[in-house]
Design an enzyme around this catalytic site. Structure first.
Site, PDB file in Angstrom:
ATOM      1  N   HIS A   1      62.801 -41.276 132.324  1.00 12.40           N
ATOM      2  CA  HIS A   1      62.225 -42.535 131.865  1.00 12.40           C
ATOM      3  C   HIS A   1      60.837 -42.369 131.238  1.00 12.40           C
ATOM      4  O   HIS A   1      60.697 -42.506 130.035  1.00 12.40           O
ATOM      5  CB  HIS A   1      62.175 -43.511 133.048  1.00 12.40           C
TER       6      HIS A   1
ATOM      7  N   HIS B   1      56.268 -43.914 127.412  1.00 12.08           N
ATOM      8  CA  HIS B   1      57.387 -42.975 127.307  1.00 12.08           C
ATOM      9  C   HIS B   1      56.903 -41.717 126.577  1.00 12.08           C
ATOM     10  O   HIS B   1      57.584 -41.210 125.689  1.00 12.08           O
ATOM     11  CB  HIS B   1      58.548 -43.607 126.550  1.00 12.08           C
TER      12      HIS B   1
ATOM     13  N   TYR C   1      42.935 -28.289 137.298  1.00 13.55           N
ATOM     14  CA  TYR C   1      42.195 -29.154 138.226  1.00 13.55           C
ATOM     15  C   TYR C   1      42.231 -30.628 137.836  1.00 13.55           C
ATOM     16  O   TYR C   1      42.082 -31.509 138.684  1.00 13.55           O
ATOM     17  CB  TYR C   1      40.740 -28.667 138.371  1.00 13.55           C
TER      18      TYR C   1
ATOM     19  N   GLY D   1      60.409 -56.674 124.270  1.00 12.87           N
ATOM     20  CA  GLY D   1      60.994 -56.418 122.966  1.00 12.87           C
ATOM     21  C   GLY D   1      60.146 -56.693 121.753  1.00 12.87           C
ATOM     22  O   GLY D   1      60.688 -56.874 120.655  1.00 12.87           O
TER      23      GLY D   1
ATOM     24  N   SER E   1      57.815 -58.382 129.873  1.00 14.97           N
ATOM     25  CA  SER E   1      58.423 -57.050 129.853  1.00 14.97           C
ATOM     26  C   SER E   1      59.514 -56.947 130.897  1.00 14.97           C
ATOM     27  O   SER E   1      59.406 -57.471 132.005  1.00 14.97           O
ATOM     28  CB  SER E   1      57.345 -56.001 130.141  1.00 14.97           C
ATOM     29  N   SER E   2      60.573 -56.230 130.552  1.00 14.38           N
ATOM     30  CA  SER E   2      61.668 -56.024 131.508  1.00 14.38           C
ATOM     31  C   SER E   2      61.197 -55.274 132.749  1.00 14.38           C
ATOM     32  O   SER E   2      61.869 -55.292 133.781  1.00 14.38           O
ATOM     33  CB  SER E   2      62.812 -55.257 130.839  1.00 14.38           C
ATOM     34  N   GLU E   3      60.038 -54.619 132.662  1.00 11.89           N
ATOM     35  CA  GLU E   3      59.507 -53.851 133.792  1.00 11.89           C
ATOM     36  C   GLU E   3      58.519 -54.662 134.624  1.00 11.89           C
ATOM     37  O   GLU E   3      57.734 -54.100 135.391  1.00 11.89           O
ATOM     38  CB  GLU E   3      58.820 -52.578 133.288  1.00 11.89           C
TER      39      GLU E   3
ATOM     40  N   GLY F   1      57.557 -48.959 126.585  1.00 10.34           N
ATOM     41  CA  GLY F   1      56.289 -49.059 127.302  1.00 10.34           C
ATOM     42  C   GLY F   1      55.813 -50.492 127.443  1.00 10.34           C
ATOM     43  O   GLY F   1      56.332 -51.411 126.806  1.00 10.34           O
ATOM     44  N   ASN F   2      54.810 -50.676 128.297  1.00  8.71           N
ATOM     45  CA  ASN F   2      54.274 -52.008 128.557  1.00  8.71           C
ATOM     46  C   ASN F   2      52.921 -51.893 129.239  1.00  8.71           C
ATOM     47  O   ASN F   2      52.561 -50.820 129.746  1.00  8.71           O
ATOM     48  CB  ASN F   2      55.242 -52.857 129.396  1.00  8.71           C
TER      49      ASN F   2
ATOM     50  N   HIS G   1      52.343 -48.323 131.191  1.00  8.48           N
ATOM     51  CA  HIS G   1      53.604 -47.581 131.263  1.00  8.48           C
ATOM     52  C   HIS G   1      53.935 -47.043 129.882  1.00  8.48           C
ATOM     53  O   HIS G   1      53.941 -47.799 128.899  1.00  8.48           O
ATOM     54  CB  HIS G   1      54.719 -48.508 131.754  1.00  8.48           C
TER      55      HIS G   1
ATOM     56  N   TYR H   1      31.851 -38.482 139.996  1.00  6.51           N
ATOM     57  CA  TYR H   1      31.922 -38.154 138.572  1.00  6.51           C
ATOM     58  C   TYR H   1      31.965 -39.420 137.724  1.00  6.51           C
ATOM     59  O   TYR H   1      32.569 -40.411 138.115  1.00  6.51           O
ATOM     60  CB  TYR H   1      33.177 -37.316 138.317  1.00  6.51           C
TER      61      TYR H   1
END
Length: 236
Positions: A179, A118, A137, A64, A95-97, A48-49, A116, A232
């Site tokens: 993923h 997992h 909903y 990492g 991050s690699s993402e 995650g990131n 992000h 809302y």
């Protein structure tokens, strides 16, 4: 030096100090968000990131580093027009993402934060390339009558970013096949809330599937919810 020049320079210095404090606070918010993801059980280890828009660029978690060891000094800044061969990668490891974080923030002016994860139930659905339909909903919290699942592409790739952008069209969350999850928000708190909500919805859907294919709300019913969501929550 004239009094006016001295005043101008003092004003510039004060503004730089304010910007530095604000950036330090944003970096800490990113660290806190990453740690809260683990506390909530929607992320673990180095997976995650998190990113947030900052001026003409973004701040993003490094590659990492477990959230328990993460410090605000390790958060990486990069411009929104960053390229693969940018010299900044020689000194920093975002991050690699970073590609989908960059592309989302560049394409979506309504979004200021990207989370992000997992998370387990949502990723279980994504392993089957299944999104989350309108079984409840609250699916509308992601902006539509479903939460789509983007096709698989290897992590960190431009192909993954392209798939994610398509799945996020007119949406604030999507799954990534084999993923995990991407959730967006106007700020980090909202993006984190939505990431956790997606996991709750995924758990509900998986449980409901044990009794057979769940009945779904109609498009008209979901449109009614989406419209109601516009008024809302707190007003800033």
């Amino acid at each position: 030096m004239s009094g006016a020049s001295e005043g101008f320079r003092a004003g510039e210095a004060a503004q730089r100090a304010r910007d530095a404090r604000a950036q330090a606070e944003m970096r800490q918010q990113i660290v806190d968000t990453a740690r809260e993801m683990e506390r909530l059980g929607i992320n673990q280890g180095t997976s995650g990131n998190v990113s947030a828009r900052w001026h003409d660029g973004l701040l993003i978690t490094p590659s990492g580093v477990p959230c328990a060891a993460l410090s605000r000094e390790q958060i990486v800044w990069m411009p929104l027009d960053v390229r693969d061969d940018d010299p900044l990668f020689e000194a920093q490891r975002p991050s690699s993402e970073w590609r989908f974080h960059r592309d989302i923030l560049r394409a979506r002016s309504d979004v200021n934060a990207v989370v992000h994860t997992h998370s387990q139930a949502a990723t279980a659905l994504a392993i089957h390339s299944r999104g989350i339909p309108a079984h409840h909903y609250m699916v509308a919290a992601a902006g539509g009558n479903s939460i789509r699942c983007a096709p698989y592409a290897i992590f960190g790739s431009q192909a993954l970013s392209d798939h994610a952008l398509e799945a996020l069209h007119e949406r604030l969350a999507c799954l990534l096949a084999h993923h995990g999850v991407i959730a967006l928000g106007r700020d980090l708190a909202r993006a984190l809330w939505l990431a956790n909500e997606v996991e709750v919805l995924a758990k509900q859907y998986l449980l409901a599937c044990q009794l057979g294919e769940p009945p779904l709300l109609s498009d008209a019913q979901m449109e009614e919810v989406i419209e109601k969501f516009k008024g809302y929550g707190p007003r800033k």
